[in-house]
Design a protein around this motif. Structure first.
Motif, PDB file in Angstrom:
ATOM      1  N   ARG A 183      48.757  47.513  36.089  1.00  0.00           N
ATOM      2  CA  ARG A 183      48.102  46.468  36.883  1.00  0.00           C
ATOM      3  C   ARG A 183      46.755  46.926  37.447  1.00  0.00           C
ATOM      4  O   ARG A 183      45.871  46.116  37.691  1.00  0.00           O
ATOM      5  N   GLN A 184      46.596  48.209  37.635  1.00  0.00           N
ATOM      6  CA  GLN A 184      45.320  48.717  38.133  1.00  0.00           C
ATOM      7  C   GLN A 184      44.177  48.414  37.165  1.00  0.00           C
ATOM      8  O   GLN A 184      43.045  48.195  37.581  1.00  0.00           O
ATOM      9  N   TRP A 185      44.484  48.399  35.865  1.00  0.00           N
ATOM     10  CA  TRP A 185      43.426  48.291  34.857  1.00  0.00           C
ATOM     11  C   TRP A 185      43.463  47.014  34.025  1.00  0.00           C
ATOM     12  O   TRP A 185      42.471  46.682  33.369  1.00  0.00           O
ATOM     13  N   LEU A 186      44.588  46.324  33.990  1.00  0.00           N
ATOM     14  CA  LEU A 186      44.739  45.191  33.072  1.00  0.00           C
ATOM     15  C   LEU A 186      44.982  43.890  33.836  1.00  0.00           C
ATOM     16  O   LEU A 186      45.916  43.816  34.646  1.00  0.00           O
ATOM     17  N   PRO A 187      44.198  42.855  33.562  1.00  0.00           N
ATOM     18  CA  PRO A 187      44.271  41.633  34.365  1.00  0.00           C
ATOM     19  C   PRO A 187      45.390  40.657  33.993  1.00  0.00           C
ATOM     20  O   PRO A 187      45.566  39.645  34.660  1.00  0.00           O
ATOM     21  N   TRP A 188      46.165  40.941  32.976  1.00  0.00           N
ATOM     22  CA  TRP A 188      47.144  39.978  32.495  1.00  0.00           C
ATOM     23  C   TRP A 188      48.570  40.221  32.993  1.00  0.00           C
ATOM     24  O   TRP A 188      49.469  39.442  32.690  1.00  0.00           O
ATOM     25  N   LEU A 189      48.788  41.263  33.783  1.00  0.00           N
ATOM     26  CA  LEU A 189      50.152  41.623  34.180  1.00  0.00           C
ATOM     27  C   LEU A 189      50.866  40.527  34.963  1.00  0.00           C
ATOM     28  O   LEU A 189      52.069  40.305  34.759  1.00  0.00           O
ATOM     29  N   ASP A 190      50.176  39.843  35.843  1.00  0.00           N
ATOM     30  CA  ASP A 190      50.821  38.813  36.661  1.00  0.00           C
ATOM     31  C   ASP A 190      51.206  37.586  35.842  1.00  0.00           C
ATOM     32  O   ASP A 190      51.984  36.753  36.305  1.00  0.00           O
ATOM     33  N   GLN A 239      30.068  57.740  21.077  1.00  0.00           N
ATOM     34  CA  GLN A 239      28.904  57.930  21.936  1.00  0.00           C
ATOM     35  C   GLN A 239      28.990  57.000  23.138  1.00  0.00           C
ATOM     36  O   GLN A 239      29.366  55.825  22.996  1.00  0.00           O
ATOM     37  N   ASN A 240      28.650  57.539  24.287  1.00  0.00           N
ATOM     38  CA  ASN A 240      28.533  56.723  25.486  1.00  0.00           C
ATOM     39  C   ASN A 240      27.240  55.930  25.336  1.00  0.00           C
ATOM     40  O   ASN A 240      26.151  56.493  25.318  1.00  0.00           O
ATOM     41  N   GLU A 241      27.353  54.619  25.184  1.00  0.00           N
ATOM     42  CA  GLU A 241      26.185  53.776  24.924  1.00  0.00           C
ATOM     43  C   GLU A 241      25.664  53.090  26.181  1.00  0.00           C
ATOM     44  O   GLU A 241      24.724  52.312  26.106  1.00  0.00           O
ATOM     45  N   GLY A 242      26.288  53.374  27.306  1.00  0.00           N
ATOM     46  CA  GLY A 242      25.793  52.810  28.553  1.00  0.00           C
ATOM     47  C   GLY A 242      26.895  52.186  29.378  1.00  0.00           C
ATOM     48  O   GLY A 242      28.054  52.141  28.989  1.00  0.00           O
ATOM     49  N   THR A 243      26.497  51.692  30.522  1.00  0.00           N
ATOM     50  CA  THR A 243      27.430  51.108  31.472  1.00  0.00           C
ATOM     51  C   THR A 243      27.058  49.658  31.735  1.00  0.00           C
ATOM     52  O   THR A 243      25.887  49.333  31.938  1.00  0.00           O
ATOM     53  N   ILE A 244      28.067  48.811  31.710  1.00  0.00           N
ATOM     54  CA  ILE A 244      27.900  47.406  32.074  1.00  0.00           C
ATOM     55  C   ILE A 244      28.445  47.260  33.490  1.00  0.00           C
ATOM     56  O   ILE A 244      29.625  47.534  33.731  1.00  0.00           O
ATOM     57  N   ARG A 245      27.587  46.848  34.404  1.00  0.00           N
ATOM     58  CA  ARG A 245      28.007  46.715  35.796  1.00  0.00           C
ATOM     59  C   ARG A 245      28.843  45.455  35.990  1.00  0.00           C
ATOM     60  O   ARG A 245      28.572  44.421  35.391  1.00  0.00           O
ATOM     61  N   ARG A 246      29.873  45.587  36.828  1.00  0.00           N
ATOM     62  CA  ARG A 246      30.768  44.471  37.159  1.00  0.00           C
ATOM     63  C   ARG A 246      31.205  43.740  35.884  1.00  0.00           C
ATOM     64  O   ARG A 246      31.163  42.509  35.799  1.00  0.00           O
ATOM     65  N   ALA A 247      31.665  44.494  34.918  1.00  0.00           N
ATOM     66  CA  ALA A 247      32.026  43.939  33.612  1.00  0.00           C
ATOM     67  C   ALA A 247      33.351  43.196  33.626  1.00  0.00           C
ATOM     68  O   ALA A 247      33.557  42.293  32.814  1.00  0.00           O
ATOM     69  N   GLU A 248      34.249  43.592  34.521  1.00  0.00           N
ATOM     70  CA  GLU A 248      35.578  42.981  34.494  1.00  0.00           C
ATOM     71  C   GLU A 248      36.161  42.909  35.896  1.00  0.00           C
ATOM     72  O   GLU A 248      36.105  43.869  36.658  1.00  0.00           O
ATOM     73  N   ARG A 249      36.736  41.748  36.173  1.00  0.00           N
ATOM     74  CA  ARG A 249      37.459  41.578  37.429  1.00  0.00           C
ATOM     75  C   ARG A 249      38.942  41.703  37.130  1.00  0.00           C
ATOM     76  O   ARG A 249      39.492  40.958  36.317  1.00  0.00           O
ATOM     77  N   VAL A 250      39.581  42.653  37.777  1.00  0.00           N
ATOM     78  CA  VAL A 250      41.021  42.857  37.643  1.00  0.00           C
ATOM     79  C   VAL A 250      41.602  42.603  39.030  1.00  0.00           C
ATOM     80  O   VAL A 250      41.468  43.437  39.933  1.00  0.00           O
ATOM     81  N   TYR A 251      42.168  41.421  39.181  1.00  0.00           N
ATOM     82  CA  TYR A 251      42.687  40.957  40.458  1.00  0.00           C
ATOM     83  C   TYR A 251      41.558  40.973  41.490  1.00  0.00           C
ATOM     84  O   TYR A 251      40.581  40.271  41.304  1.00  0.00           O
TER      85      TYR A 251
END
Length: 177
Positions: free
Chosen positions: A35-42, A150-162
């Motif tokens: 649940r910490q990482w995946l938004p579909w648990l609930d 390769q680390n291609e970069g960071t997307i800020r606020r890419a996913e809301r989990v709860y």
């Protein structure tokens, strides 16, 4: 249905509805961790929810839009691995995965991801592989880092989990020649 033997103890199989009860039980046992990482648990409250998800993934598979597999370790369901999206126009596969806590730290996922990439090359003509992980999810990030993505970069606020927003690191790898 396909089954691929990864090593003596590990295999992956196309996910089918018959796996739903055992996969749901693994999900339920690992609910707090996942649940910490995946938004579909609930939204996954009973085996029927898992069965419906697998059925939807099989439909996407028949259209070559996704490939959802179940990971077995010593003949027990250990987790899942997927091309969550197959972009055939751009020959790219977007990889997602999770393992139950009892199966972590054994190198299972690294070997399975390596094999999934081979499936992508051989059967879907994929040339690019992408894995996105929350910056804070060090266990998930270890897989692409171990496999020389390769680390291609960071997307800020890419996913809301709860209630939490996560930045994602985008890892990419081009097919081996």
């Amino acid at each position: 249905m396909f089954i691929r033997q990864i090593n003596d103890r590990t295999k992956i199989s196309l996910s089918v509805p018959q796996y739903a009860d055992e996969l749901f039980a693994l999900t339920d046992k690992n609910r707090t961790m996942l649940r910490q990482w995946l938004p579909w648990l609930d939204h996954t409250k009973e085996p029927k929810d898992t069965r419906d998800f697998i059925t939807a993934q099989l439909s996407r598979f028949t259209e070559s839009k996704a490939l959802h597999t179940t990971i077995f370790y010593d003949d027990r369901i250990a987790g899942v691995l997927a091309f969550n999206t197959i972009d055939s126009q751009n020959r790219a596969g977007h990889i997602g995965y999770w393992l139950g806590s009892d199966f972590q730290g054994k190198g299972i996922m690294t070997e399975c991801v390596k094999d999934l990439m081979k499936i992508g090359e051989d059967f879907f003509s994929l040339e690019r592989f992408e894995i996105r992980c929350a910056v804070e999810n060090s266990k998930s990030r270890a897989i692409p880092e171990r496999l020389d993505f390769q680390n291609e970069g960071t997307i800020r606020r890419a996913e809301r989990v709860y209630e939490n927003w996560y930045d994602h690191i985008v890892y990419g790898k081009i097919k081996s020649c």
